[in-house]
Design a protein around this motif. Structure first.
Motif, PDB file in Angstrom:
ATOM      1  N   PRO A  84      -3.297   6.013  -2.874  1.00  0.00           N
ATOM      2  CA  PRO A  84      -3.045   6.011  -4.322  1.00  0.00           C
ATOM      3  C   PRO A  84      -1.573   6.046  -4.694  1.00  0.00           C
ATOM      4  CG  PRO A  84      -3.832   8.158  -3.607  1.00  0.00           C
ATOM      5  CD  PRO A  84      -3.991   7.241  -2.433  1.00  0.00           C
ATOM      6  N   SER A  85      -0.713   6.381  -3.734  1.00  0.00           N
ATOM      7  CA  SER A  85       0.717   6.407  -4.033  1.00  0.00           C
ATOM      8  C   SER A  85       1.349   5.024  -3.953  1.00  0.00           C
ATOM      9  CB  SER A  85       1.441   7.361  -3.074  1.00  0.00           C
ATOM     10  OG  SER A  85       1.409   6.862  -1.742  1.00  0.00           O
ATOM     11  N   CYS A  86       0.596   4.038  -3.454  1.00  0.00           N
ATOM     12  CA  CYS A  86       1.145   2.685  -3.326  1.00  0.00           C
ATOM     13  C   CYS A  86       1.243   2.012  -4.692  1.00  0.00           C
ATOM     14  CB  CYS A  86       0.269   1.836  -2.413  1.00  0.00           C
ATOM     15  SG  CYS A  86       0.244   2.387  -0.700  1.00  0.00           S
ATOM     16  N   ASN A  87       2.198   1.110  -4.802  1.00  0.00           N
ATOM     17  CA  ASN A  87       2.404   0.355  -6.032  1.00  0.00           C
ATOM     18  C   ASN A  87       1.156  -0.474  -6.346  1.00  0.00           C
ATOM     19  OD1 ASN A  87       3.203  -2.191  -7.545  1.00  0.00           O
ATOM     20  ND2 ASN A  87       5.100  -1.021  -7.717  1.00  0.00           N
ATOM     21  N   LYS A  88       0.540  -0.213  -7.486  1.00  0.00           N
ATOM     22  CA  LYS A  88      -0.722  -0.882  -7.825  1.00  0.00           C
ATOM     23  C   LYS A  88      -0.555  -2.387  -7.971  1.00  0.00           C
ATOM     24  CE  LYS A  88      -3.084   3.032 -10.016  1.00  0.00           C
ATOM     25  NZ  LYS A  88      -2.134   4.046  -9.509  1.00  0.00           N
ATOM     26  N   GLN A  89       0.604  -2.817  -8.452  1.00  0.00           N
ATOM     27  CA  GLN A  89       0.826  -4.253  -8.612  1.00  0.00           C
ATOM     28  C   GLN A  89       0.892  -4.950  -7.260  1.00  0.00           C
ATOM     29  OE1 GLN A  89       4.395  -4.466 -11.022  1.00  0.00           O
ATOM     30  NE2 GLN A  89       3.209  -4.586 -12.923  1.00  0.00           N
ATOM     31  N   LYS A  90       1.508  -4.299  -6.279  1.00  0.00           N
ATOM     32  CA  LYS A  90       1.592  -4.877  -4.941  1.00  0.00           C
ATOM     33  C   LYS A  90       0.207  -4.931  -4.296  1.00  0.00           C
ATOM     34  CE  LYS A  90       6.403  -3.616  -3.977  1.00  0.00           C
ATOM     35  NZ  LYS A  90       7.311  -2.873  -3.063  1.00  0.00           N
TER      36      LYS A  90
ATOM     37  N   ILE B 201     -12.442   4.675   8.786  1.00  0.00           N
ATOM     38  CA  ILE B 201     -11.851   3.495   8.171  1.00  0.00           C
ATOM     39  C   ILE B 201     -10.364   3.425   8.484  1.00  0.00           C
ATOM     40  CG2 ILE B 201     -13.537   3.303   6.303  1.00  0.00           C
ATOM     41  CD1 ILE B 201     -11.700   4.851   4.524  1.00  0.00           C
ATOM     42  N   LEU B 202      -9.748   2.311   8.152  1.00  0.00           N
ATOM     43  CA  LEU B 202      -8.323   2.112   8.385  1.00  0.00           C
ATOM     44  C   LEU B 202      -7.538   2.523   7.139  1.00  0.00           C
ATOM     45  CD1 LEU B 202      -8.490  -1.399  10.106  1.00  0.00           C
ATOM     46  CD2 LEU B 202      -8.697   0.868  11.147  1.00  0.00           C
ATOM     47  N   ARG B 203      -6.350   3.069   7.342  1.00  0.00           N
ATOM     48  CA  ARG B 203      -5.550   3.583   6.230  1.00  0.00           C
ATOM     49  C   ARG B 203      -4.138   2.994   6.263  1.00  0.00           C
ATOM     50  NH1 ARG B 203      -8.580   7.768   4.265  1.00  0.00           N
ATOM     51  NH2 ARG B 203     -10.151   8.594   5.693  1.00  0.00           N
ATOM     52  N   PRO B 204      -3.978   1.778   5.733  1.00  0.00           N
ATOM     53  CA  PRO B 204      -2.646   1.162   5.713  1.00  0.00           C
ATOM     54  C   PRO B 204      -1.682   1.966   4.845  1.00  0.00           C
ATOM     55  CG  PRO B 204      -4.374  -0.438   5.225  1.00  0.00           C
ATOM     56  CD  PRO B 204      -4.997   0.910   5.138  1.00  0.00           C
ATOM     57  N   SER B 205      -0.440   2.020   5.284  1.00  0.00           N
ATOM     58  CA  SER B 205       0.595   2.675   4.496  1.00  0.00           C
ATOM     59  C   SER B 205       1.099   1.715   3.417  1.00  0.00           C
ATOM     60  CB  SER B 205       1.758   3.083   5.396  1.00  0.00           C
ATOM     61  OG  SER B 205       2.395   1.921   5.928  1.00  0.00           O
ATOM     62  N   CYS B 206       1.862   2.241   2.484  1.00  0.00           N
ATOM     63  CA  CYS B 206       2.457   1.385   1.451  1.00  0.00           C
ATOM     64  C   CYS B 206       3.390   0.350   2.086  1.00  0.00           C
ATOM     65  CB  CYS B 206       3.218   2.243   0.443  1.00  0.00           C
ATOM     66  SG  CYS B 206       2.196   3.466  -0.422  1.00  0.00           S
ATOM     67  N   ALA B 207       4.042   0.761   3.175  1.00  0.00           N
ATOM     68  CA  ALA B 207       4.936  -0.161   3.870  1.00  0.00           C
ATOM     69  C   ALA B 207       4.170  -1.354   4.447  1.00  0.00           C
ATOM     70  CB  ALA B 207       5.676   0.570   4.988  1.00  0.00           C
ATOM     71  N   GLU B 208       2.903  -1.122   4.820  1.00  0.00           N
ATOM     72  CA  GLU B 208       2.089  -2.216   5.341  1.00  0.00           C
ATOM     73  C   GLU B 208       1.834  -3.255   4.254  1.00  0.00           C
ATOM     74  OE1 GLU B 208       1.317  -2.536   8.397  1.00  0.00           O
ATOM     75  OE2 GLU B 208       0.950  -0.600   9.353  1.00  0.00           O
ATOM     76  N   TYR B 209       1.563  -2.791   3.030  1.00  0.00           N
ATOM     77  CA  TYR B 209       1.356  -3.721   1.920  1.00  0.00           C
ATOM     78  C   TYR B 209       2.638  -4.502   1.639  1.00  0.00           C
ATOM     79  CZ  TYR B 209      -3.232  -1.875   0.692  1.00  0.00           C
ATOM     80  OH  TYR B 209      -4.564  -1.527   0.717  1.00  0.00           O
ATOM     81  N   ASP B 210       3.775  -3.815   1.705  1.00  0.00           N
ATOM     82  CA  ASP B 210       5.056  -4.495   1.491  1.00  0.00           C
ATOM     83  C   ASP B 210       5.264  -5.593   2.536  1.00  0.00           C
ATOM     84  OD1 ASP B 210       5.645  -2.879  -0.657  1.00  0.00           O
ATOM     85  OD2 ASP B 210       6.852  -1.455   0.511  1.00  0.00           O
ATOM     86  N   ALA B 211       4.930  -5.276   3.789  1.00  0.00           N
ATOM     87  CA  ALA B 211       5.116  -6.246   4.876  1.00  0.00           C
ATOM     88  C   ALA B 211       4.238  -7.468   4.676  1.00  0.00           C
ATOM     89  CB  ALA B 211       4.819  -5.583   6.213  1.00  0.00           C
ATOM     90  N   ILE B 212       3.018  -7.263   4.186  1.00  0.00           N
ATOM     91  CA  ILE B 212       2.109  -8.393   3.940  1.00  0.00           C
ATOM     92  C   ILE B 212       2.689  -9.316   2.877  1.00  0.00           C
ATOM     93  CG2 ILE B 212      -0.142  -9.034   2.990  1.00  0.00           C
ATOM     94  CD1 ILE B 212      -1.257  -6.485   4.339  1.00  0.00           C
ATOM     95  N   LEU B 213       3.195  -8.729   1.803  1.00  0.00           N
ATOM     96  CA  LEU B 213       3.750  -9.537   0.715  1.00  0.00           C
ATOM     97  C   LEU B 213       5.029 -10.251   1.139  1.00  0.00           C
ATOM     98  CD1 LEU B 213       3.132  -7.158  -2.315  1.00  0.00           C
ATOM     99  CD2 LEU B 213       1.871  -9.219  -1.704  1.00  0.00           C
TER     100      LEU B 213
END
Length: 327
Positions: free
Chosen positions: A147-153, A192-204
């Motif tokens: 929930p701390s990850c940027n919702k837009q990302k 389940i798997l728990r990607p970090s916010c940094a993982e979402y950044d890397a995907i984008l």
């Protein structure tokens, strides 16, 4: 009781099935399904554990394992093909090797096949009961959204996933939830798997390579999760089961796909007590290049023994189970 979809507040990635056409580079594409991103990881975990979708048929009893297999047709050759009266018997044969990690990969149900039971449904109803008392945990390819990850990302990642989910059957998401629910009922902890916010950044940041980045992340997180579970003192004599797409579990991933598979890493970590099992619905097999590239395809005769479960053993520790023709 609420429907599973209202409980499932996470991103769901059903990755790398064998049937879709491969993207550039020859790899299978992931087939994700998006769900609401705003829930916490703990809420996501609870969704898998408590979702109220009950299996549509009673699970097959572990007592229905006999009789023994009969030798497969001569055309199976060196792949060690065996025929079984039921899929449960074939699955029991795989379990005889007593793996520390059993990595199950499936070919995901596609649109237009709604009348045929999916691999997930069959695994849940027929195979999962045999793992009760033998497996401690079931790692399912579900992403819990921090929930701390940027919702837009997060929303952008979900939008990118839509391009590869269009052909997937709509019921896949609820069936994965049912799998987690039934596992808990049988005493197998769903993980389940728990990607970090940094993982979402890397995907984008990967741009056109975002799918590659997702596949690599799934393999990395699954391997780390399995290792952590195996390290527990309570693991004596029990296995960890991973369930997802038929790509990440490869013991011998193809050129360029090495980073997408956790197979070699977990095989080494378990001292060779790793088993790769792909479960295939016969009706989903197509005459496409992605299917034809599989090592067992040339030995599979669609019209031979349609009422038997076929078990191929292409290499040590590697199995392919093809279900009988659907009724």
């Amino acid at each position: 009781m609420r429907k599973p979809s209202t409980l499932l507040a996470m991103t769901l990635l059903l990755a790398a099935c064998a049937s879709p056409q491969p993207p550039a580079g020859g790899a299978s594409t992931p087939v994700p399904v998006a769900a609401a991103p705003e829930a916490s990881a703990s809420q996501a975990s609870g969704a898998v554990a408590t979702a109220g979708a009950a299996p549509s048929a009673a699970p097959t009893s572990a007592a229905a394992v006999a009789p023994a297999a009969t030798p497969g047709p001569a055309s199976c050759g060196a792949l060690g093909c065996l025929l079984f009266d039921t899929p449960v018997q074939a699955f029991s044969r795989v379990l005889e090797s007593s793996p520390r990690v059993l990595a199950v990969g499936e070919s995901h149900a596609q649109q237009g096949n709604e009348g045929v039971a999916s691999a997930t449904k069959r695994f849940t109803e027929s195979f999962l009961p045999l793992l009760s008392g033998k497996a401690s945990d079931l790692i399912v390819e579900l992403w819990a959204v921090d929930p701390s990850c940027n919702k837009q990302k997060v929303a952008k990642v979900q939008e990118e996933q839509k391009a590869v989910t269009q052909s997937q059957a709509q019921g896949n998401q609820s069936e994965f939830v049912t799998l987690g629910h039934e596992a808990k009922r049988l005493g197998v902890v769903p993980d389940i798997l728990r990607p970090s916010c940094a993982e979402y950044d890397a995907i984008l940041k990967a741009g056109q390579g975002s799918i590659d980045q997702m596949l690599e992340m799934i393999a990395r997180l699954t391997a780390a999760k399995a290792k952590a579970l195996l390290a527990r003192e309570s693991m004596a004599g029990k296995m960890v089961v991973a369930y997802g797409g038929a790509l990440h579990n490869d013991l011998a991933p193809g050129p360029g796909r090495e980073r997408w598979s956790f197979g070699p890493e977990l095989q080494a970590h378990t001292g060779g007590k790793y088993v790769e099992l792909d479960i295939i619905v016969r009706e989903f097999i197509k005459d496409t290049d992605s299917w034809k590239a599989l090592p067992w395809y040339a030995h599979f005769k669609r019209d031979e023994n349609p009422d038997k479960a076929i078990l191929f053993n292409p290499a040590p520790g590697s199995y392919v189970l093809i279900f009988p023709r659907s009724s």
